[in-house]
Design a protein around this motif. Structure first.
Motif, PDB file in Angstrom:
ATOM      1  N   ILE A  70     -11.079   9.074  -0.110  1.00 32.88           N
ATOM      2  CA  ILE A  70      -9.622   9.012   0.048  1.00 32.88           C
ATOM      3  C   ILE A  70      -9.152   7.568  -0.018  1.00 32.88           C
ATOM      4  CG2 ILE A  70      -7.736   9.362   1.697  1.00 32.88           C
ATOM      5  CD1 ILE A  70      -8.510  11.942   0.501  1.00 32.88           C
ATOM      6  N   VAL A  71      -9.836   6.682   0.712  1.00 32.97           N
ATOM      7  CA  VAL A  71      -9.439   5.269   0.737  1.00 32.97           C
ATOM      8  C   VAL A  71      -9.616   4.640  -0.648  1.00 32.97           C
ATOM      9  CG1 VAL A  71     -10.032   3.010   1.693  1.00 32.97           C
ATOM     10  CG2 VAL A  71      -9.853   4.991   3.197  1.00 32.97           C
ATOM     11  N   LEU A  72     -10.734   4.895  -1.293  1.00 31.86           N
ATOM     12  CA  LEU A  72     -10.970   4.315  -2.613  1.00 31.86           C
ATOM     13  C   LEU A  72      -9.981   4.843  -3.650  1.00 31.86           C
ATOM     14  CD1 LEU A  72     -14.866   4.203  -2.799  1.00 31.86           C
ATOM     15  CD2 LEU A  72     -13.282   2.295  -2.494  1.00 31.86           C
ATOM     16  N   LEU A  73      -9.648   6.123  -3.585  1.00 33.01           N
ATOM     17  CA  LEU A  73      -8.646   6.656  -4.506  1.00 33.01           C
ATOM     18  C   LEU A  73      -7.283   6.010  -4.276  1.00 33.01           C
ATOM     19  CD1 LEU A  73      -9.415  10.466  -4.791  1.00 33.01           C
ATOM     20  CD2 LEU A  73      -9.162   8.850  -6.658  1.00 33.01           C
ATOM     21  N   GLY A  74      -6.947   5.773  -3.034  1.00 32.11           N
ATOM     22  CA  GLY A  74      -5.694   5.083  -2.732  1.00 32.11           C
ATOM     23  C   GLY A  74      -5.685   3.664  -3.269  1.00 32.11           C
ATOM     24  N   LEU A  75      -6.793   2.947  -3.115  1.00 31.55           N
ATOM     25  CA  LEU A  75      -6.880   1.577  -3.624  1.00 31.55           C
ATOM     26  C   LEU A  75      -6.838   1.547  -5.152  1.00 31.55           C
ATOM     27  CD1 LEU A  75      -9.545   0.052  -1.233  1.00 31.55           C
ATOM     28  CD2 LEU A  75      -7.104  -0.462  -1.312  1.00 31.55           C
ATOM     29  N   VAL A  76      -7.550   2.462  -5.793  1.00 38.14           N
ATOM     30  CA  VAL A  76      -7.535   2.517  -7.256  1.00 38.14           C
ATOM     31  C   VAL A  76      -6.122   2.811  -7.753  1.00 38.14           C
ATOM     32  CG1 VAL A  76      -8.318   3.892  -9.230  1.00 38.14           C
ATOM     33  CG2 VAL A  76      -9.963   3.084  -7.549  1.00 38.14           C
ATOM     34  N   GLU A  77      -5.451   3.746  -7.111  1.00 37.01           N
ATOM     35  CA  GLU A  77      -4.093   4.099  -7.516  1.00 37.01           C
ATOM     36  C   GLU A  77      -3.127   2.930  -7.317  1.00 37.01           C
ATOM     37  OE1 GLU A  77      -1.452   6.593  -9.273  1.00 37.01           O
ATOM     38  OE2 GLU A  77      -3.554   7.060  -8.868  1.00 37.01           O
ATOM     39  N   ARG A  78      -3.284   2.222  -6.240  1.00 36.80           N
ATOM     40  CA  ARG A  78      -2.379   1.109  -5.953  1.00 36.80           C
ATOM     41  C   ARG A  78      -2.572  -0.032  -6.945  1.00 36.80           C
ATOM     42  NH1 ARG A  78      -0.184  -1.471  -0.811  1.00 36.80           N
ATOM     43  NH2 ARG A  78       0.247  -3.591  -1.507  1.00 36.80           N
ATOM     44  N   PHE A  79      -3.807  -0.392  -7.223  1.00 35.27           N
ATOM     45  CA  PHE A  79      -4.043  -1.553  -8.049  1.00 35.27           C
ATOM     46  C   PHE A  79      -3.951  -1.268  -9.551  1.00 35.27           C
ATOM     47  CE2 PHE A  79      -6.177  -3.048  -4.103  1.00 35.27           C
ATOM     48  CZ  PHE A  79      -5.289  -4.082  -3.861  1.00 35.27           C
ATOM     49  N   THR A  80      -4.042  -0.017  -9.973  1.00 30.84           N
ATOM     50  CA  THR A  80      -3.876   0.271 -11.396  1.00 30.84           C
ATOM     51  C   THR A  80      -2.407   0.436 -11.771  1.00 30.84           C
ATOM     52  OG1 THR A  80      -4.232   2.621 -11.002  1.00 30.84           O
ATOM     53  CG2 THR A  80      -6.133   1.331 -11.709  1.00 30.84           C
ATOM     54  N   ASN A  81      -1.566   0.782 -10.827  1.00 32.76           N
ATOM     55  CA  ASN A  81      -0.148   0.954 -11.119  1.00 32.76           C
ATOM     56  C   ASN A  81       0.624  -0.352 -11.110  1.00 32.76           C
ATOM     57  OD1 ASN A  81      -0.301   3.673 -11.537  1.00 32.76           O
ATOM     58  ND2 ASN A  81       0.198   4.200  -9.435  1.00 32.76           N
ATOM     59  N   GLU A  82       0.080  -1.414 -10.513  1.00 30.48           N
ATOM     60  CA  GLU A  82       0.782  -2.680 -10.454  1.00 30.48           C
ATOM     61  C   GLU A  82       0.721  -3.449 -11.772  1.00 30.48           C
ATOM     62  OE1 GLU A  82      -0.333  -5.106  -7.193  1.00 30.48           O
ATOM     63  OE2 GLU A  82       0.318  -3.662  -5.708  1.00 30.48           O
ATOM     64  N   PHE A  83      -0.287  -3.200 -12.573  1.00 30.37           N
ATOM     65  CA  PHE A  83      -0.448  -3.978 -13.799  1.00 30.37           C
ATOM     66  C   PHE A  83       0.086  -3.249 -14.941  1.00 30.37           C
ATOM     67  CE2 PHE A  83      -3.931  -5.446 -11.024  1.00 30.37           C
ATOM     68  CZ  PHE A  83      -3.450  -6.740 -10.833  1.00 30.37           C
TER      69      PHE A  83
END
Length: 83
Positions: A70-83
């Motif tokens: 859950i945490v890793l999916l949240g981090l991946v989602e956050r950092f891929t949407n910013e760029f």
């Protein structure tokens, strides 16, 4: 990052199903829904057996895998949407 997201989603789905199964295997402690469905029958052996302790360990381990996904999916989602 797409491959990582797919792998994490698959691991999350499998761990969710397995965690649900492990939780349902636990012995009811009484006074809840388990009594309504016949789980209120107690035995004379009140001590925890090796099987119960192993079930608890497996449940905690799978819960940690679920939480990390859950945490890793949240981090991946956050950092891929910013760029």
């Amino acid at each position: 990052m797409n491959v990582l997201r797919i792998v994490l989603q698959v691991v999350l789905a499998i761990s969710s199903l397995f965690l649900t199964l492990l939780i349902l295997l636990h012995k009811g402690k009484g006074g809840g829904l388990s009594d309504m469905f016949g789980g209120g029958v107690t035995t004379s052996l009140s001590g925890s057996s090796m099987a119960e302790r192993n079930l608890n360990r497996f449940t905690v381990g799978i819960a940690l895998v679920w939480f990390v996904c859950i945490v890793l999916l949240g981090l991946v989602e956050r950092f891929t949407n910013e760029f």
